[in-house]
Enzyme design. Structure first.
Site, PDB file in Angstrom:
ATOM      1  N   GLU A 115      40.087  36.643  33.089  1.00 17.14           N
ATOM      2  CA  GLU A 115      40.846  37.894  33.106  1.00 17.14           C
ATOM      3  C   GLU A 115      42.343  37.612  33.282  1.00 17.14           C
ATOM      4  O   GLU A 115      43.005  38.149  34.174  1.00 17.14           O
ATOM      5  CB  GLU A 115      40.297  38.848  34.170  1.00 17.14           C
ATOM      6  CG  GLU A 115      38.822  39.150  33.895  1.00 17.14           C
ATOM      7  CD  GLU A 115      38.241  40.250  34.760  1.00 17.14           C
ATOM      8  OE1 GLU A 115      37.979  41.334  34.242  1.00 17.14           O
ATOM      9  OE2 GLU A 115      38.049  39.996  35.964  1.00 17.14           O
ATOM     10  N   HIS A 116      42.832  36.741  32.436  1.00 17.24           N
ATOM     11  CA  HIS A 116      44.261  36.443  32.387  1.00 17.24           C
ATOM     12  C   HIS A 116      44.584  35.842  31.015  1.00 17.24           C
ATOM     13  O   HIS A 116      43.678  35.545  30.228  1.00 17.24           O
ATOM     14  CB  HIS A 116      44.650  35.477  33.523  1.00 17.24           C
ATOM     15  CG  HIS A 116      43.979  34.147  33.475  1.00 17.24           C
ATOM     16  ND1 HIS A 116      42.998  33.753  34.352  1.00 17.24           N
ATOM     17  CD2 HIS A 116      44.140  33.105  32.628  1.00 17.24           C
ATOM     18  CE1 HIS A 116      42.597  32.531  34.067  1.00 17.24           C
ATOM     19  NE2 HIS A 116      43.251  32.118  33.012  1.00 17.24           N
TER      20      HIS A 116
END
Ligand code: TYD
Length: 147
Positions: free
Chosen positions: A58-59
């Site tokens: 999630e980046h």
């Protein structure tokens, strides 16, 4: 404009690693700098004991390149360039997903006992991370950002 802005999910792909099979003693795969991988490896890390239902990643990264391998078990990797999403199921230790800069990634659906091996093009640098999805979308659109 740099690679961060122009890269899309279609610049990411699954690379087949070498496989050495021994009838009686199992398998061995090799990842070696200069030999059919698109960057030199500077760092390796691995995720394990990820509870079912949890998501990792999630980046996005500004410059980092990575190869993601399901060294054991399976998990899904969803790549997102701000326009298009592609999901890859990784479940073979001889396959590596090549992820270029400028791609938001989410890893989930980890099977019990799975190990996610990541081979990276640079040492750990928290400054290379973009951890806010809306910020990521803004940076992707603004081709004057990030030099
Ligand atoms: P984090 O990037 O949050 O994991 P993920 O995005 O895969 O869910 O990393 C978790 C912790 O590990 C965080 O405190 C930073 C640390 N870390 C390092 O110290 N070195 C590294 O190379 C990596 C990848 C993480």
């Amino acid at each position: 404009m740099n690679e961060f802005h122009t890269n899309t999910v279609y610049d990411c792909s699954v690379i087949e690693l070498s496989r050495h099979h021994s009838q009686r003693k199992g398998n061995l795969s090799v990842v070696e700098n200069g030999d059919s991988i698109p960057f030199d490896i500077k760092r390796a890390y691995y995720l394990y004991d990820v509870p079912g239902g949890e998501a990792r990643g999630e980046h996005a990264h500004k410059k980092l390149r990575q190869l993601i391998v399901a060294a054991s078990g399976s998990f899904s990797v969803t790549l997102d360039d701000g326009n298009i999403k592609r999901t890859f199921l990784l479940n073979r230790p001889y396959q590596a997903l090549y992820v270029v800069p400028g791609i938001w990634r989410t890893l989930d659906d980890f099977s019990s006992g799975s190990v996610c091996l990541v081979l990276a093009s640079a040492p750990y640098d928290p400054e290379d991370y973009i951890r806010n999805y809306h910020h990521f979308l803004e940076l992707k659109k603004d081709d004057t950002s990030l030099g």
